[in-house]
Design an enzyme around this catalytic site. Structure first.
Site, short mmCIF file in Angstrom:
data_model
loop_
_atom_site.label_atom_id
_atom_site.label_comp_id
_atom_site.label_asym_id
_atom_site.label_seq_id
_atom_site.Cartn_x
_atom_site.Cartn_y
_atom_site.Cartn_z
N TYR A 224 12.40 3.81 6.39
CA TYR A 224 11.76 2.74 5.90
C TYR A 224 12.21 1.54 5.92
CZ TYR A 224 9.67 6.58 2.79
OH TYR A 224 9.24 7.83 2.35
N HIS B 176 12.80 14.62 7.05
CA HIS B 176 11.66 13.77 6.98
C HIS B 176 10.74 14.60 7.49
CE1 HIS B 176 10.30 9.24 6.20
NE2 HIS B 176 9.67 9.97 5.84
N SER C 203 2.47 9.36 -3.16
CA SER C 203 1.49 8.47 -3.14
C SER C 203 0.61 9.28 -4.00
CB SER C 203 0.74 8.53 -1.84
OG SER C 203 1.59 7.95 -0.77
N PRO C 204 1.11 9.31 -5.40
CA PRO C 204 0.11 10.01 -6.53
C PRO C 204 -0.89 9.22 -7.09
CG PRO C 204 2.24 9.40 -7.53
CD PRO C 204 2.44 9.07 -6.05
N ARG D 105 -2.23 5.59 -2.75
CA ARG D 105 -1.85 4.17 -1.82
C ARG D 105 -2.66 3.08 -2.38
NH1 ARG D 105 0.89 6.43 1.94
NH2 ARG D 105 0.37 8.70 2.79
N GLY D 106 -2.69 3.01 -4.08
CA GLY D 106 -3.26 1.92 -4.58
C GLY D 106 -4.58 1.97 -5.17
N PHE E 75 -5.99 3.95 -7.15
CA PHE E 75 -6.05 3.99 -8.56
C PHE E 75 -5.37 2.99 -9.67
CE2 PHE E 75 -6.50 8.39 -7.16
CZ PHE E 75 -7.85 8.69 -7.77
#
Length: 326
Positions: A54, A120, A199-200, A203-204, A206
Site C-alpha cells: 500500500y 498477500h 471492501s464491504p 469501493r464507495g 454504498f
C-alpha cells in the site's frame, strides 16, 4: 462496540482497512489519516489492516507514526507481504522474500511484532505447506502472532490449516461481491478461522453519494475496473438506488447497512471497511449497531439479489494471483 474473535484475540466487530492512507482512492495527508485513526479508537474499531504494497510502505509509515505518538493506542495490527512489484510484478512466498518483507513492515510500523501477517497473494508454484512452515518460524521468533491468506481458495485453506491453524482469510465480500459464499465463508466457519471481508462498502458505492468515475485519477484503484465503466456503472447505480431508498425508510445510512449485512452473514466475519474521513468512519461504526429483521433480510435480497452487479470486480490485470475456485 461488540467484539469478535480473531484467533486468540478479541477485536472490535468492525475493523479499519488502511489502503486509502496510501492514496489508492485519491490523495490524502497524514493529519487526516491520523484523525481517522483517532475516530476509530473512539468507536472501538481497534483492528487495523495494512500491507507492504500500500503505497510501497506509505500506509505502514502513516500508521507507524501514529503508534509512536500514541503508545497506549490499543490497536491490533495486520499487514501483508508476498507481492514483489518491481521490476515486474510477481509473487514470491519464499522464506527469504517474506522475511525481508516482514522486517520492512515491522520497521515502518515501528514495532517488533504484528498480531497477524497475511500472504498477500499466494505463489502458485510453491507448495502452501512450505509457506506455512516459514510463517510458523515467524511465530516462534515472536515476530507475528498468527498468519492468514488473502484471496485464496477453500482447498488452499484446508491444506494450510492441516499444517498449522490459520488465523484469518481475507477476501473481497459485500452486497455486490458474493463469491465467498460458494465455499470460503463455510470453510472458515468449519475450521474456526476468521473471515475478513475487505471492501464491504463496495469501493464507495454504498456511500451517501456515488463516486464519479469521470473524476478518478489515473492512480485510482477503481479506474480500470469493469464495474465502474460507463454502462456498467449506470446499471449498478440504478440497482443501488432502490437499496438506498430502503435504508432511508429504516433510518440507516447505506454504508452502515452494508456493514451490518456483512456482520449478519456469520459470527466469524470481521469486515474492514476503509476510509480517509472521520464522518464516513462514524457511519461504518454505526453499522455494527444495526439489527435486521427477517423482513429486512428478505427485502435486501429482493433489491440486491445474489449476482446483481454489472461487470467484474477487477480488471484482467488486477485479478492475477486471485485463486478462483468456482
Amino acid at each position: 462496540m461488540r467484539t469478535r474473535k480473531l484467533g486468540a484475540l478479541e477485536v472490535g466487530a468492525v475493523g479499519l482497512g488502511c489502503m486509502s492512507f496510501a492514496g489508492f482512492y485519491g490523495e490524502t495527508d497524514i493529519a487526516t489519516s491520523h484523525d481517522t485513526l483517532d475516530a476509530a479508537r473512539e468507536h472501538g474499531m481497534d483492528f487495523l489492516d495494512t500491507a507492504e504494497l500500500y503505497g510501497m510502505g506509505r500506509s505502514e509509515e502513516v500508521i507507524g507514526a501514529y503508534l509512536k505518538a500514541n503508545p497506549g493506542h490499543g490497536f491490533k495490527i495486520a499487514t501483508k507481504g508476498g507481492i514483489v512489484p518491481k521490476p515486474t510484478r510477481h509473487f514470491d512466498n519464499s522464506e527469504a522474500q517474506l522475511r525481508k518483507a516482514l522486517e520492512g513492515s515491522l520497521r515502518r510500523l515501528g514495532v517488533d511484532h504484528v498480531d497477524l501477517y497475511y500472504i498477500h497473494r499466494r505463489e502458485a508454484e510453491r507448495p502452501v505447506e512450505e509457506v506455512v512452515e516459514t510463517l510458523v518460524k515467524f511465530i516462534d521468533e515472536g515476530k507475528i502472532g498468527g498468519f492468514g491468506f488473502s484471496e485464496i481458495a477453500p482447498s488452499t485453506l484446508r491444506r494450510a490449516h492441516a499444517v498449522h491453524p490459520v488465523m484469518a482469510v481475507q477476501s473481497e465480500y459485500s452486497l455486490w461481491t458474493r463469491q465467498p459464499e460458494l465455499g470460503m465463508i463455510q470453510t472458515c466457519a468449519e475450521l474456526g478461522v476468521a473471515f475478513v471481508p475487505f471492501s464491504p462498502v463496495a469501493r464507495g458505492m454504498f456511500a451517501d453519494r456515488f463516486p464519479d468515475p469521470a473524476t478518478f485519477a489515473d492512480t485510482d484503484f477503481r479506474k480500470p475496473q469493469p464495474r465502474f465503466q460507463v454502462e456498467n456503472f449506470k446499471a449498478n447505480c440504478a440497482m443501488i438506488d432502490g437499496f438506498r431508498r430502503f435504508c432511508a425508510s429504516r433510518g440507516w445510512s447505506p454504508a452502515g447497512a452494508a456493514i451490518a449485512w456483512t456482520l449478519d452473514q456469520g459470527a466469524h466475519l470481521i469486515p474492514i471497511p476503509g476510509t480517509r474521513s472521520r464522518a464516513h468512519l462514524q457511519q461504518l461504526a454505526e453499522g455494527e449497531a444495526i439489527r435486521f429483521t427477517d423482513e429486512d433480510r428478505h427485502e435486501i435480497n429482493r433489491l440486491l439479489p445474489i449476482g446483481w452487479a454489472h461487470g467484474d470486480r477487477y480488471s484482467d490485470g488486477q485479478i492475477v494471483g486471485v485463486e478462483r475456485y468456482c
